[in-house]
Design a protein around this motif. Sequence first.
Motif, PDB file in Angstrom:
ATOM      1  N   ASP A 172      -4.403  -3.641   7.164  1.00 34.63           N
ATOM      2  CA  ASP A 172      -3.095  -3.024   7.260  1.00 34.63           C
ATOM      3  C   ASP A 172      -2.771  -2.715   8.719  1.00 34.63           C
ATOM      4  OD1 ASP A 172      -3.952  -0.295   8.004  1.00 34.63           O
ATOM      5  OD2 ASP A 172      -4.686  -0.120   5.953  1.00 34.63           O
ATOM      6  N   PHE A 173      -1.538  -2.282   8.997  1.00 35.19           N
ATOM      7  CA  PHE A 173      -1.121  -2.153  10.392  1.00 35.19           C
ATOM      8  C   PHE A 173      -1.912  -1.085  11.141  1.00 35.19           C
ATOM      9  CE2 PHE A 173       1.863   0.578   8.022  1.00 35.19           C
ATOM     10  CZ  PHE A 173       1.816   1.762   8.741  1.00 35.19           C
ATOM     11  N   ARG A 174      -2.386  -0.055  10.452  1.00 35.72           N
ATOM     12  CA  ARG A 174      -3.219   0.948  11.113  1.00 35.72           C
ATOM     13  C   ARG A 174      -4.582   0.368  11.468  1.00 35.72           C
ATOM     14  NH1 ARG A 174      -2.326   6.779   7.983  1.00 35.72           N
ATOM     15  NH2 ARG A 174      -0.135   7.090   8.598  1.00 35.72           N
ATOM     16  N   GLN A 175      -5.185  -0.327  10.533  1.00 41.29           N
ATOM     17  CA  GLN A 175      -6.475  -0.955  10.797  1.00 41.29           C
ATOM     18  C   GLN A 175      -6.362  -1.998  11.901  1.00 41.29           C
ATOM     19  OE1 GLN A 175      -7.036  -2.440   6.835  1.00 41.29           O
ATOM     20  NE2 GLN A 175      -8.320  -0.715   6.198  1.00 41.29           N
ATOM     21  N   TRP A 359       4.130   1.968   4.700  1.00 40.52           N
ATOM     22  CA  TRP A 359       3.705   3.353   4.938  1.00 40.52           C
ATOM     23  C   TRP A 359       3.988   4.225   3.717  1.00 40.52           C
ATOM     24  CZ3 TRP A 359       6.517   7.966   5.081  1.00 40.52           C
ATOM     25  CH2 TRP A 359       5.814   9.081   5.558  1.00 40.52           C
ATOM     26  N   VAL A 360       5.162   4.053   3.128  1.00 36.57           N
ATOM     27  CA  VAL A 360       5.498   4.839   1.944  1.00 36.57           C
ATOM     28  C   VAL A 360       4.509   4.555   0.820  1.00 36.57           C
ATOM     29  CG1 VAL A 360       7.237   5.298   0.185  1.00 36.57           C
ATOM     30  CG2 VAL A 360       7.942   4.927   2.561  1.00 36.57           C
ATOM     31  N   SER A 361       4.187   3.278   0.616  1.00 34.41           N
ATOM     32  CA  SER A 361       3.307   2.879  -0.485  1.00 34.41           C
ATOM     33  C   SER A 361       1.867   3.305  -0.256  1.00 34.41           C
ATOM     34  CB  SER A 361       3.355   1.356  -0.672  1.00 34.41           C
ATOM     35  OG  SER A 361       4.650   0.921  -1.010  1.00 34.41           O
ATOM     36  N   ALA A 362       1.391   3.182   0.994  1.00 35.44           N
ATOM     37  CA  ALA A 362      -0.041   3.324   1.254  1.00 35.44           C
ATOM     38  C   ALA A 362      -0.461   4.639   1.882  1.00 35.44           C
ATOM     39  CB  ALA A 362      -0.512   2.167   2.143  1.00 35.44           C
ATOM     40  N   PHE A 363       0.449   5.287   2.624  1.00 38.14           N
ATOM     41  CA  PHE A 363       0.008   6.412   3.434  1.00 38.14           C
ATOM     42  C   PHE A 363       0.760   7.722   3.192  1.00 38.14           C
ATOM     43  CE2 PHE A 363      -0.772   2.534   6.011  1.00 38.14           C
ATOM     44  CZ  PHE A 363      -2.155   2.575   5.994  1.00 38.14           C
ATOM     45  N   ALA A 364       1.977   7.664   2.701  1.00 38.56           N
ATOM     46  CA  ALA A 364       2.768   8.886   2.538  1.00 38.56           C
ATOM     47  C   ALA A 364       2.167   9.765   1.446  1.00 38.56           C
ATOM     48  CB  ALA A 364       4.215   8.544   2.195  1.00 38.56           C
ATOM     49  N   ALA A 365       2.094  11.058   1.715  1.00 36.90           N
ATOM     50  CA  ALA A 365       1.610  12.007   0.712  1.00 36.90           C
ATOM     51  C   ALA A 365       2.675  12.190  -0.373  1.00 36.90           C
ATOM     52  CB  ALA A 365       1.300  13.346   1.373  1.00 36.90           C
ATOM     53  N   GLY A 371       7.432  13.461  -5.132  1.00 34.46           N
ATOM     54  CA  GLY A 371       6.935  12.736  -6.295  1.00 34.46           C
ATOM     55  C   GLY A 371       6.002  11.631  -5.833  1.00 34.46           C
ATOM     56  N   LEU A 372       5.372  10.949  -6.766  1.00 32.34           N
ATOM     57  CA  LEU A 372       4.436   9.877  -6.428  1.00 32.34           C
ATOM     58  C   LEU A 372       5.179   8.552  -6.349  1.00 32.34           C
ATOM     59  CD1 LEU A 372       1.479   8.965  -6.014  1.00 32.34           C
ATOM     60  CD2 LEU A 372       1.385   8.573  -8.497  1.00 32.34           C
ATOM     61  N   PRO A 373       5.294   7.941  -5.133  1.00 34.73           N
ATOM     62  CA  PRO A 373       5.983   6.649  -5.032  1.00 34.73           C
ATOM     63  C   PRO A 373       5.255   5.569  -5.815  1.00 34.73           C
ATOM     64  CG  PRO A 373       5.766   7.679  -2.867  1.00 34.73           C
ATOM     65  CD  PRO A 373       4.897   8.468  -3.819  1.00 34.73           C
ATOM     66  N   THR A 374       5.975   4.837  -6.626  1.00 37.31           N
ATOM     67  CA  THR A 374       5.388   3.745  -7.409  1.00 37.31           C
ATOM     68  C   THR A 374       6.051   2.404  -7.116  1.00 37.31           C
ATOM     69  OG1 THR A 374       6.897   4.257  -9.240  1.00 37.31           O
ATOM     70  CG2 THR A 374       4.710   5.261  -9.298  1.00 37.31           C
ATOM     71  N   GLU A 375       7.243   2.431  -6.539  1.00 39.45           N
ATOM     72  CA  GLU A 375       7.964   1.191  -6.245  1.00 39.45           C
ATOM     73  C   GLU A 375       8.761   1.394  -4.962  1.00 39.45           C
ATOM     74  OE1 GLU A 375      10.147  -1.250  -9.398  1.00 39.45           O
ATOM     75  OE2 GLU A 375      11.790  -0.313  -8.291  1.00 39.45           O
ATOM     76  N   VAL A 376       8.477   0.564  -3.980  1.00 35.92           N
ATOM     77  CA  VAL A 376       9.155   0.671  -2.677  1.00 35.92           C
ATOM     78  C   VAL A 376       9.748  -0.693  -2.337  1.00 35.92           C
ATOM     79  CG1 VAL A 376       8.962   1.367  -0.268  1.00 35.92           C
ATOM     80  CG2 VAL A 376       7.430   2.371  -1.977  1.00 35.92           C
ATOM     81  N   ARG A 377      11.064  -0.755  -2.257  1.00 35.45           N
ATOM     82  CA  ARG A 377      11.745  -2.025  -2.005  1.00 35.45           C
ATOM     83  C   ARG A 377      12.913  -1.791  -1.056  1.00 35.45           C
ATOM     84  NH1 ARG A 377      12.335  -4.084  -8.316  1.00 35.45           N
ATOM     85  NH2 ARG A 377      10.132  -4.556  -8.680  1.00 35.45           N
ATOM     86  N   SER A 378      13.593  -2.867  -0.737  1.00 36.49           N
ATOM     87  CA  SER A 378      14.892  -2.773  -0.069  1.00 36.49           C
ATOM     88  C   SER A 378      15.966  -3.083  -1.105  1.00 36.49           C
ATOM     89  CB  SER A 378      14.973  -3.762   1.098  1.00 36.49           C
ATOM     90  OG  SER A 378      14.822  -5.097   0.627  1.00 36.49           O
ATOM     91  N   GLY A 379      17.220  -2.835  -0.774  1.00 36.20           N
ATOM     92  CA  GLY A 379      18.274  -3.098  -1.742  1.00 36.20           C
ATOM     93  C   GLY A 379      19.650  -3.103  -1.118  1.00 36.20           C
ATOM     94  N   VAL A 380      20.621  -3.496  -1.910  1.00 38.15           N
ATOM     95  CA  VAL A 380      22.018  -3.548  -1.474  1.00 38.15           C
ATOM     96  C   VAL A 380      22.856  -2.742  -2.449  1.00 38.15           C
ATOM     97  CG1 VAL A 380      24.009  -5.021  -1.042  1.00 38.15           C
ATOM     98  CG2 VAL A 380      21.725  -5.803  -0.383  1.00 38.15           C
ATOM     99  N   LEU A 475       4.034   7.367  11.411  1.00 40.17           N
ATOM    100  CA  LEU A 475       3.789   6.065  10.774  1.00 40.17           C
ATOM    101  C   LEU A 475       2.318   5.681  10.893  1.00 40.17           C
ATOM    102  CD1 LEU A 475       5.642   3.783   9.446  1.00 40.17           C
ATOM    103  CD2 LEU A 475       5.387   2.604  11.627  1.00 40.17           C
ATOM    104  N   TYR A 476       1.734   5.893  12.061  1.00 37.52           N
ATOM    105  CA  TYR A 476       0.361   5.440  12.298  1.00 37.52           C
ATOM    106  C   TYR A 476      -0.702   6.510  12.011  1.00 37.52           C
ATOM    107  CZ  TYR A 476       1.177   0.820  14.294  1.00 37.52           C
ATOM    108  OH  TYR A 476       1.481  -0.506  14.451  1.00 37.52           O
ATOM    109  N   ARG A 477      -0.307   7.776  12.063  1.00 42.50           N
ATOM    110  CA  ARG A 477      -1.355   8.805  11.979  1.00 42.50           C
ATOM    111  C   ARG A 477      -1.056   9.926  10.994  1.00 42.50           C
ATOM    112  NH1 ARG A 477      -1.334   8.467  18.424  1.00 42.50           N
ATOM    113  NH2 ARG A 477      -2.738   6.681  18.632  1.00 42.50           N
ATOM    114  N   GLY A 478       0.116   9.918  10.387  1.00 42.37           N
ATOM    115  CA  GLY A 478       0.471  11.025   9.520  1.00 42.37           C
ATOM    116  C   GLY A 478       0.769  10.607   8.097  1.00 42.37           C
ATOM    117  N   GLU A 479       1.166  11.595   7.321  1.00 42.77           N
ATOM    118  CA  GLU A 479       1.502  11.385   5.906  1.00 42.77           C
ATOM    119  C   GLU A 479       2.955  11.758   5.642  1.00 42.77           C
ATOM    120  OE1 GLU A 479      -1.384  13.838   3.904  1.00 42.77           O
ATOM    121  OE2 GLU A 479      -2.819  12.189   3.773  1.00 42.77           O
TER     122      GLU A 479
END
Length: 479
Positions: A172-175, A359-365, A371-380, A475-479
């Motif tokens: 991932d981008f942090r690694q 970041w939302v999917s993998a790192f955000a608290a 709430g617990l993010p389960t689906e992160v997409r873009s949209g119109v 983005l790189y170090r927080g939640e």
Amino acid sequence: MFDREVEWSDLVAFATQERAGATLGVVSGRRRQGKTFLLDSLAQAADGFYFQAVESTETVSLHSLGTALGRHRGIGPLRLATWEEAVDELLALGSDRSLPVVIDEFPYLARQNSALPSIIQAAYGPRRSQRLTSRTRLLLCGSAISFMGGLLSGSAPLRGRASLDLVVHSLDFRQAAEFWGIDDLRLAVLTHAVVGGTPAYRDFVNGDAPDSLTDFEPWLERAVLNPSSSLYREARYLLAEEPDLRDRALYSAVLSAIAAGNHTRSGVTSYVGRPATDLTHVLKVLEDCGLLQIEPDAFRGNRNTYRIAEPLLTFHHAVMLPSLTHIERRRPRLAWQQNQRQFECSVLGPHFEAMCREWVSAFAAPETFGGLPTEVRSGVVADPKGRSSHEVDVVVHGIVGQDPGILLSVGEVKWHREMGVRDLDRLRHILVLLGARGMDTTHARPACFGGGGFSPELVAAGRRGEVILVDLERLYRGE
């Protein structure tokens, strides 16, 4: 070994299980992710057997495998006439103890004899005495994603036979920032937009990483836009190594269309100049090969967004191909100057948006979005009154309490400029539009993801809890 603790732990657990009976595992992932290193290390650590197949004929492969088996057992080469005999010999290796047995690049062997998966299925039959007495831990590995993905699916012969199905993903981008030794977060984003998280690419450039923002362009010139660099032709090899890509010119044209910013089916067909019906199969094959991601729109179920899965492929088609003549003639600076704007608009911008969604999917608290993010997409989102539409870079749905599918956030991403209250007002307007359509927006919060920072007014709004602010540090170090 860098940051493969989970994969290594799974492999060791599979290889050392003591229960009687031969077991089967499948290891897959795109090329250059370190699969071979992991499996070779496993075989060495456990005094197991490792065999790497090559493109050849069935007779030559059986001869090579027999030679390797004889060497492993300390005897002369074994004469293997059929794959049935070969599989029996592999099972015999585990007659005394649990033993990892690795067949790397398995798709090469399966192309030589399409019955090979069925032969392994028969050898692993539930009542076959040799399987019951053997403790061989057979691992089949391959980089042909479409083939490996089909080994255990549907009505495939090996479905239900494997107890391990391990996919080795990119870092991932942090690694990746840690792996390349980059501390400047802005530089980390720029570098990741070019080489992504593929570990082998650092070796391709002999560990040469940009050491500062001012060194980024010189690094591109010496490491990526340099015909003598191993990284220079890698994007072409990624296509050439996929057996399912037959009309490579058409596949390359589709990737060029997406790299140029055409992320919808209509945009791709217009760019390529072919009917949509001609591209349906092409897009599906690219997805099956792991080179393309097809993401449904967050608000329109019948609209998909197409994104190239490997950043180097995007960079190659957006920046390198348009100026190939300059690069081949050793004029990388001119090539970069001509395509720098294209890099910023079609490569860097979309890539940073994808990083923010990751970041939302993998790192955000969970408390970040309530709430617990389960689906992160873009949209119109359509704006009928304004006769326009709004692109939303980050749309977060998740679980609040026991309720799934709740809209948690709509977010805007900007890389270059400072974000301000005007961006927040736009997100508030989008939430009003969604509410007017009957969507529950009571839990939804605006979010601003900024590579260029935030205005004092927006920072103040963030402190009041009116907006979620995510800068590079977070983005790189927080939640």
